[in-house]
Design a protein around this motif. Structure first.
Motif, mmCIF file in Angstrom:
data_model
loop_
_atom_site.group_PDB
_atom_site.id
_atom_site.type_symbol
_atom_site.label_atom_id
_atom_site.label_comp_id
_atom_site.label_asym_id
_atom_site.label_seq_id
_atom_site.Cartn_x
_atom_site.Cartn_y
_atom_site.Cartn_z
ATOM 1 N N ARG A 190 -18.099 -2.172 -1.704
ATOM 2 C CA ARG A 190 -16.714 -2.126 -1.238
ATOM 3 C C ARG A 190 -15.846 -3.059 -2.082
ATOM 4 O O ARG A 190 -16.290 -4.121 -2.527
ATOM 5 C CB ARG A 190 -16.677 -2.588 0.228
ATOM 6 N N VAL A 220 -5.313 -3.127 1.417
ATOM 7 C CA VAL A 220 -4.796 -3.855 2.585
ATOM 8 C C VAL A 220 -3.393 -4.398 2.303
ATOM 9 O O VAL A 220 -3.004 -4.573 1.150
ATOM 10 C CB VAL A 220 -5.730 -5.040 2.965
ATOM 11 N N ARG A 278 -13.267 -12.087 5.294
ATOM 12 C CA ARG A 278 -14.012 -10.832 5.359
ATOM 13 C C ARG A 278 -15.479 -11.020 4.979
ATOM 14 O O ARG A 278 -16.225 -10.047 4.874
ATOM 15 C CB ARG A 278 -13.336 -9.801 4.436
ATOM 16 N N THR A 331 -19.529 -6.809 -1.886
ATOM 17 C CA THR A 331 -18.118 -6.569 -1.580
ATOM 18 C C THR A 331 -17.275 -7.608 -2.301
ATOM 19 O O THR A 331 -17.579 -8.803 -2.248
ATOM 20 C CB THR A 331 -17.881 -6.656 -0.054
ATOM 21 N N VAL A 379 -16.438 2.089 -1.606
ATOM 22 C CA VAL A 379 -15.227 2.253 -0.813
ATOM 23 C C VAL A 379 -14.168 1.282 -1.337
ATOM 24 O O VAL A 379 -14.446 0.091 -1.524
ATOM 25 C CB VAL A 379 -15.501 1.943 0.679
ATOM 26 N N GLY A 438 -5.379 1.733 3.400
ATOM 27 C CA GLY A 438 -6.479 2.517 3.962
ATOM 28 C C GLY A 438 -7.632 2.639 2.987
ATOM 29 O O GLY A 438 -7.628 1.999 1.927
ATOM 30 N N GLU A 439 -8.632 3.448 3.337
ATOM 31 C CA GLU A 439 -9.855 3.538 2.529
ATOM 32 C C GLU A 439 -9.867 4.776 1.645
ATOM 33 O O GLU A 439 -9.414 5.837 2.038
ATOM 34 C CB GLU A 439 -11.078 3.549 3.458
ATOM 35 N N ILE A 497 -11.921 -4.776 -1.704
ATOM 36 C CA ILE A 497 -10.739 -4.952 -0.865
ATOM 37 C C ILE A 497 -9.593 -5.334 -1.799
ATOM 38 O O ILE A 497 -9.671 -6.348 -2.504
ATOM 39 C CB ILE A 497 -10.985 -6.056 0.184
ATOM 40 N N GLU A 536 -10.764 -0.372 -0.244
ATOM 41 C CA GLU A 536 -9.930 -0.574 0.941
ATOM 42 C C GLU A 536 -8.644 -1.287 0.518
ATOM 43 O O GLU A 536 -8.674 -2.421 0.065
ATOM 44 C CB GLU A 536 -10.713 -1.435 1.949
#
Ligand code: VG1
Ligand code: CO
Length: 542
Positions: A81, A179, A102, A52, A175, A167-168, A83, A177
């Motif tokens: 993922r 923010v 995170r 991530t 994924v 959102g995702e 972010i 995400e």
């Protein structure tokens, strides 16, 4: 959606040990160039599979397309993922916070910091590790090695994502995400500072001017200073981030934050003034008609941090970069806490912060921060100052003059000779190194040298050594001159000459800084043979 492997463009002239890659924007826009660096990061850290990452930048020109590329490459490399700050925006300290909070594997931060932005200006990218800090030398050296042997990179073939939507979303097997870039950072600030006290300070009529310089801190300053703490909405100037920073250098110093200086450096100015840089990690602090040098700011924060809730238990220690003035050392000695001297660059503070040996760190280049993240943090410094002012209810000028009366004053200035031909700058440094052992006892412009060396850092936590970190001359009476070449420029070489002199005579605490340092400046220029640069005067004095 298919995964391709495509040839990269070579990266030239990247020195091992530099925190990231900073080049002209057009260089970054060459096909395969950004991709080379990003793939090399993934290769250097053992691949991106199942990891991530935090991704965001300061909003400068090329930020948006670069983020789309990075996301597609992370997906192709198997990351789980990403972010991302909404709109691709994250200040450097907010990115550091997200990486830590995170529990991610690191982050890619897009910025050339205080350098100007635009098609013909600068762009940059760096990798931060899981502790939230700039990758240490071991990692950056690996990245550089990978950039040289890389032949291909992986990227998924997909349409660009809409990064305006919180959102995702799915990108291949990864994924993404999105923010709010401000929320988690603002929440962290609330744990460190007494927001009620600062709110009461503003409610009592205290006035502020914060210059976001059309860079990343506008949204952060509006949310925290105005919406949460109740400062007048007009207090935040140049608050909308622009791709070219409104054509200026987003560099919070007296030269580039001229408008702010004009507003605050008068008897009619607001009680407090501050500015931050392109990516939000630097700060300049002003009071009404009162300039606080970054080294003095670090010393004042060290002496007063316990007034803020986050530091009420005191500090483990304070660390400063070698060229930063010794003002904070004097505070640390008086308080009985540890103090450390590291090479220039925030990454050298990482181990001390991780080990709990230093709580506050700072650099003379308008950088201050603490163990709340692993980057310097401009708004954090502003909020700590505001918390101290809310507790002491004195002016910035009073706090500074109290400080000097207690600890003495380290007169301090940095003189930059910019964009000089690299061979001339190298010749000057080589000349200094050659004569280092002969300098002791010699006089320059009437000042006697009592010692000379080149700073070499031995990291007390991991035992590593970083040599050749700047030449130091010490003069009779305790003055000091430091010489080093910038590692962040994108054009020619920049010689930085750092001048310092301690004054403890109460009658001499309020002299003009440049006048107070003139004898040391003249000696430094003569000792380094400044004529070798083809210049006689600096371009920027801070
Ligand atoms: C400059 C500053 C240094 C700072 C670095 C990165 O480096 O002097 O103190 O850590 O910029 O700051 P140099 O090598 O040019 O002197 V930033 O705001 O770009 O993260
Ligand atoms: Co910066």
């Amino acid at each position: 959606m298919k995964t391709d492997t495509i040839a990269t463009a070579p990266i030239e002239g990247q020195a091992p040990g530099t925190s990231g890659l900073r080049k002209k924007t057009r260089v970054f826009m060459q096909p395969g160039y950004l991709e080379n660096f990003v793939q090399s990061v993934f290769n250097a850290i053992g691949g991106a599979a199942d990891k991530t990452f935090v991704v965001g930048g300061d909003g400068r020109y090329f930020n948006k397309p670069a983020i789309q590329t990075i996301l597609k490459m992370a997906a192709a490399n198997g990351a789980a993922r990403a972010i991302v700050g909404r709109g691709g925006l994250l200040s450097t300290p907010a990115a550091s916070n997200l990486i830590r909070q995170r529990g991610t594997d690191g982050g890619l931060i897009l910025s050339a910091s205080h350098n100007p932005g635009g098609l013909d200006e600068d762009f940059g990218i760096k990798f931060n590790t899981a502790n939230g800090g700039p990758a240490p030398e071991g990692v950056t050296d690996c990245i550089v090695t990978e950039t040289k042997r890389i032949e291909r990179y992986s990227i998924v073939d997909a349409t660009d994502l809409d990064l305006g939507l919180i959102g995702e979303q799915q990108l291949g097997g990864m994924v993404v995400e999105v923010v709010d870039p401000v929320a988690d950072y603002a929440a962290l600030m609330q744990t460190l500072f007494d927001f009620d006290k600062i709110r009461a300070l503003f409610a009592s009529g205290f006035t502020l001017r914060f210059d976001a310089m059309h860079a990343i801190t506008g949204p952060y300053a509006k949310a925290i200073l105005v919406n949460t703490l109740g400062a007048d909405p007009a207090s935040v100037m140049n608050a909308v981030p622009r791709e070219d920073f409104g054509g200026g250098h987003p560099d919070p110093n007296p030269t580039w934050a001229k408008d702010l200086m004009g507003l605050v450096m008068t008897d009619l100015g607001p009680d407090f003034g501050a500015a931050s840089d392109g990516d939000g990690d630097r700060n300049m602090i002003l009071g009404r008609n009162c300039y606080v040098s970054p080294s003095d700011s670090l010393a004042v924060l060290t002496a007063n941090a316990h007034l803020a809730p986050g530091y009420a238990d005191g500090l483990a220690g304070v660390a400063r970069s070698m060229p930063t003035s010794l003002a904070c050392d004097r505070v640390a000695e008086a308080m009985g806490i540890a103090h450390f001297e590291t090479p220039t660059g925030w990454k050298f503070f990482g181990n001390l912060l991780d080990a709990g040996r230093a709580t506050i760190c700072g650099e003379e280049s308008f950088g201050t921060g603490s163990d709340h993240v692993r980057e310097k943090d401009g708004l954090w410094a502003v909020l700590l100052w505001l918390n101290i002012l809310a507790e002491r209810r004195q002016s910035v000028a009073e706090i500074l003059s109290d400080h000097w009366k207690t600890y003495g004053r380290n007169y301090y200035s940095r003189h930059d000779y910019e964009a000089i031909p690299k061979d001339k700058a190298d010749a000057l440094m080589a000349g200094l190194r050659d004569k280092l052992s002969d300098l002791k006892g010699q006089g320059f412009a009437g000042q006697i040298v009592t010692g000379a060396d080149e700073f070499s850092y031995h990291d007390p936590v991991d035992g590593s050594t970083s040599a050749r970190q700047g030449v130091r001359l010490f003069f009779e009476g305790g003055a000091r001159a430091v010489f080093r070449l910038s590692g962040t420029g994108t054009e020619g070489a920049t010689l930085r000459m750092y001048l310092e002199r301690l004054e403890t005579d109460p009658d001499n605490l309020f002299l003009d800084t440049q006048a107070a340092l003139a004898p040391i400046r003249d000696a430094a220029k003569e000792a380094c043979d400044i004529g070798l640069t083809g210049r006689d005067a600096p371009d920027v004095v801070t």
